[in-house]
Design an enzyme around this catalytic site. Structure first.
Site, PDB file in Angstrom:
ATOM      1  N   TYR A 197       0.870  -1.182   0.000  1.00  0.00           N
ATOM      2  CA  TYR A 197       0.000   0.000   0.000  1.00  0.00           C
ATOM      3  C   TYR A 197       0.905   1.229   0.000  1.00  0.00           C
ATOM      4  O   TYR A 197       1.991   1.210   0.570  1.00  0.00           O
ATOM      5  CB  TYR A 197      -0.914  -0.002   1.229  1.00  0.00           C
ATOM      6  CG  TYR A 197      -2.009  -1.051   1.188  1.00  0.00           C
ATOM      7  CD1 TYR A 197      -1.713  -2.393   1.377  1.00  0.00           C
ATOM      8  CD2 TYR A 197      -3.337  -0.698   0.960  1.00  0.00           C
ATOM      9  CE1 TYR A 197      -2.712  -3.355   1.345  1.00  0.00           C
ATOM     10  CE2 TYR A 197      -4.347  -1.654   0.932  1.00  0.00           C
ATOM     11  CZ  TYR A 197      -4.027  -2.983   1.126  1.00  0.00           C
ATOM     12  OH  TYR A 197      -5.022  -3.934   1.093  1.00  0.00           O
ATOM     13  N   GLU A 198       0.435   2.300  -0.652  1.00  0.00           N
ATOM     14  CA  GLU A 198       1.326   3.447  -0.875  1.00  0.00           C
ATOM     15  C   GLU A 198       1.715   4.172   0.408  1.00  0.00           C
ATOM     16  O   GLU A 198       2.594   5.025   0.389  1.00  0.00           O
ATOM     17  CB  GLU A 198       0.711   4.419  -1.886  1.00  0.00           C
ATOM     18  CG  GLU A 198      -0.534   5.090  -1.393  1.00  0.00           C
ATOM     19  CD  GLU A 198      -1.267   5.847  -2.506  1.00  0.00           C
ATOM     20  OE1 GLU A 198      -0.894   5.721  -3.668  1.00  0.00           O
ATOM     21  OE2 GLU A 198      -2.230   6.561  -2.167  1.00  0.00           O
ATOM     22  N   SER A 199       1.100   3.835   1.525  1.00  0.00           N
ATOM     23  CA  SER A 199       1.525   4.398   2.807  1.00  0.00           C
ATOM     24  C   SER A 199       2.900   3.875   3.210  1.00  0.00           C
ATOM     25  O   SER A 199       3.483   4.363   4.175  1.00  0.00           O
ATOM     26  CB  SER A 199       0.504   4.043   3.892  1.00  0.00           C
ATOM     27  OG  SER A 199       0.295   2.641   3.927  1.00  0.00           O
TER      28      SER A 199
END
Lengths: 274, 252
Positions: free
Chosen positions: B51-53
Site C-alpha cells: 500500500y502506498e503508505s
C-alpha cells in the site's frame, strides 16, 4: 522548546504562511489544525500530500488561500465536501490549487530537505497534470539525454507534525507508518511537533524516525492530538469519526455548527470571509 | 440471470483471480484492496501486497478502511517512508501489478480521477492523482477494476490523470512509460483487454447472465467484442465465503 499548543501555534504559524501539516493517514496533527482554526489564521498556503478531514475543516473555516496537494479525500470514505465547495463554488472563499501526484510531492519535499532547488522523477508523462501545474517541467538528463520530470523543492515556512514521544530536550521519536514527516520537517524553516507524551529517555523502537531537537523549533504535549487518526502504540484510528464527517461536511450549516460546538470558532460568512 | 451473488461480488472475484501468488502488487483502497485480500486468502497466499503508505508485504487480518490503517503496518514485512515507496520500489519497476480504480475511463484505458468537467471550473472535483500516474507508468502491468456504465466508460475522459494506452499503439513507448500499461479492465459486467494491434479495449469475457449487448449498452463508445467471447466461471462457494467474511456480509 516545550510549549503549550496555543503558544506554539501563535508564535510559529502566521497569516499568509506556507504551512504543511503532514501525516500519511497516521499521526495527523489534528489538534494543531484545530488550534490554527481557533486562532483565525488567514491566507495560508496549505501544503499536504493527502489533505483529509482536518484540511477540509481548515478550508471550510476560511483559513486557506491556496492548497498544494496530491490527493484530497476522506480516506476510505469518499470526497471532502468543504474542499469541493471551495473549489466548485468558492465558498467560503476561492481556493487556488497546485496539484501534483504523490511521487511529485514526495520528491518536492526530498529536494526541500536536501537543500537543492528541484527533484527529478520518472513521472507525469502523458498526463494532463503537466498542463495545469506550472511546477511540473521537463529536463534533459545531462548524462544520458533522457527526458525526465522536474519539480521544485518545497520549503514550507512551518511544518506541523504529530509524533508519539519527545524527550525533555525536544528530540522527537515517531514510528509506524512514518509517511513524509521527516522530509517535511527537514524542508521547513520552522517546525512544531505535537507529541503524545514527554519522557525522560527515548527508548529505541524498531522502524522509528528520530528528529533531533536541533531541527525542531517547538514541541507541544497534546495527548490524543492525532484523533480521529491514530498514534501507533497509543490509540487506534477512529474509522467511525471519518465516516461521520461526511454528513457534517456536506452541509454548510452543519459545518458551521461543528465549528462553533467543537472548535469554539465562528463560522465564516459567505462574502465576508477571507 | 444467475442468482446467489451480486454483480459487485463477481467483479471482485474476477479481479482477485487476475492476481497470482508470486506477484508484487501495488494495491489501492476500495475494490482493489478487497480483491487483493480475497486473492491472498484463496489461490494466491504469496501475493506481496504493497500500500502506498509504505507498508510492504502486508497481510492485514481485516480489510483496512484506508491505505494507512495501523493493521497494515503491524502485519507488514517492513514499513518504509513515502519517498522510499515511490522512489525505490515503484519507480525502478520492482512492482509487477498496479491495481487501480477509476472515475472515468476511455477506450484506451486512460483514467481520470481528477475532475468531472472543466479543470478550472469543475462540475465535480474528485480527490486527484495520488499515486496513480506513476503506478500506471511504472508497474509491469496495470489491472483496473471499475463498475461499468456510460457515466464511467466515456468516449473522452475530462482529464488524463493516469495514462493507459494514450491514443493507441506506440504511445506509451513515445512517452517513455516503462510498464505494459493496463492489461485488463475488470467490471461488474465482464472483462476487457486491449486489442494487441489497436490497443483499444475489447470485451473478452462476460459474467454469467450478462450479454455483450448489456456491456455495449453500458459503454459510451462503440465497444469492440472479441469473437470468442468467454464467460466468467461462477464464483466458488469458498470465494464467496471468504469475500463475505471480508466485507462483513456473513457466510454463504
Amino acid at each position: 522548546m516545550i510549549v503549550p499548543l496555543d503558544e506554539g501555534v501563535r508564535e510559529l504559524v502566521h497569516d499568509g504562511d506556507t504551512v504543511a501539516l503532514e501525516g500519511f493517514t497516521h499521526l495527523i496533527p489534528v489538534a494543531a489544525g484545530h488550534e490554527i482554526i481557533r486562532q483565525g489564521r488567514r491566507d495560508l498556503t496549505l501544503v499536504r500530500m493527502t489533505p483529509d478531514v482536518v484540511y477540509d475543516q481548515l478550508i471550510g473555516a476560511g483559513c486557506a488561500a491556496r492548497l498544494v496537494f496530491s490527493w484530497g479525500g476522506n480516506p476510505g470514505v469518499g470526497s471532502l465536501h468543504r474542499f469541493r465547495d471551495a473549489i466548485q463554488n468558492g465558498w467560503p472563499r476561492p481556493l487556488e490549487i497546485e496539484e501534483h501526484s504523490h511521487a511529485g510531492m514526495a520528491n518536492r519535499y526530498v529536494a526541500g530537505a536536501s537543500g537543492v532547488p528541484f527533484a527529478v522523477l520518472r513521472g507525469y508523462a502523458g498526463t494532463d497534470l503537466v498542463e495545469q501545474t506550472p511546477t511540473i517541467k521537463t529536463v534533459e538528463c545531462p548524462f544520458t539525454g533522457e527526458r525526465l520530470a522536474a519539480v521544485p523543492a518545497l520549503n514550507p515556512d512551518v511544518t506541523v507534525i504529530h509524533a508519539q514521544r519527545a524527550d525533555r530536550a525536544g528530540n522527537v521519536q515517531l514510528w509506524g507508518i512514518t509517511g513524509i514527516q521527516k522530509e517535511a520537517v527537514l524542508a521547513a524553516r520552522r517546525s512544531l511537533v505535537t507529541v503524545e507524551e514527554v519522557v525522560d529517555r527515548l527508548d529505541p523502537v524498531p522502524g522509528e524516525v528520530v528528529l533531533p531537537s536541533r531541527v525542531v523549533t517547538a514541541v507541544a504535549v497534546v495527548p490524543g492530538g492525532a484523533r480521529p487518526s491514530y498514534a501507533h502504540g497509543y490509540y487506534a484510528r477512529d474509522n467511525g469519526a471519518y465516516q461521520a464527517w461526511d454528513a457534517v461536511s456536506r452541509d454548510r450549516d452543519a459545518f458551521a455548527r461543528w465549528l462553533t460546538d467543537e472548535i469554539g470558532a465562528q463560522a465564516p460568512l459567505p462574502g465576508k470571509a477571507g | 440471470m444467475t442468482t446467489g451473488y451480486t454483480s459487485d461480488e463477481i467483479m471482485t472475484v474476477a479481479a482477485a483471480r487476475a492476481l497470482t501468488s508470486e506477484t508484487a502488487c501495488f494495491v489501492g483502497i476500495g475494490l482493489p484492496s478487497t480483491a487483493a485480500n480475497l486473492a491472498v486468502r484463496t489461490h494466491a497466499p504469496g501475493l506481496w501486497m504493497i500500500y502506498e503508505s509504505g507498508t510492504l508485504g502486508t497481510r492485514p487480518d481485516t480489510l483496512p478502511l484506508s491505505i494507512g490503517d495501523g493493521v497494515l503496518a503491524e502485519t507488514a514485512d517492513t514499513v518504509v517512508s513515502v519517498p522510499e515507496v515511490f522512489n525505490y520500489w515503484l519507480q525502478p519497476g520492482r512492482i509487477d501489478v498496479g491495481f487501480l480504480g477509476a472515475a472515468q475511463i476511455d477506450r484506451y484505458a486512460n483514467i481520470n480521477t481528477t475532475v468531472i468537467g472543466d479543470y478550472a471550473d469543475p462540475a465535480v472535483r474528485l480527490p486527484g492523482a495520488g499515486g496513480a500516474p506513476e503506478i500506471a507508468a511504472s508497474c509491469r502491468e496495470v489491472v483496473v477494476i471499475v463498475r461499468q456504465s456510460r457515466r464511467t466508460f466515456v468516449e473522452k475522459i475530462d482529464f488524463v490523470t493516469s495514462v493507459g494506452h494514450g491514443s493507441g499503439p506506440g504511445d506509451r513507448e513515445r512517452l517513455g512509460l516503462r510498464g505494459a500499461g493496463p492489461t485488463r479492465v475488470i467490471t461488474d459486467l465482464g472483462v476487457l483487454q486491449p486489442d494487441p494491434a489497436t490497443r483499444e479495449l475489447t470485451l473478452v469475457q462476460v459474467h454469467p447472465g450478462v450479454t455483450a449487448e448489456d456491456a455495449r449498452a453500458a459503454t459510451g463508445w462503440d465497444l469492440a467484442v472479441a469473437p470468442d467471447l468467454a464467460t466468467t466461471p461462477e464464483p466458488t462457494s469458498e470465494e464467496l465465503a471468504v469475500l463475505r467474511s471480508l466485507t462483513g456480509r456473513g457466510g454463504v
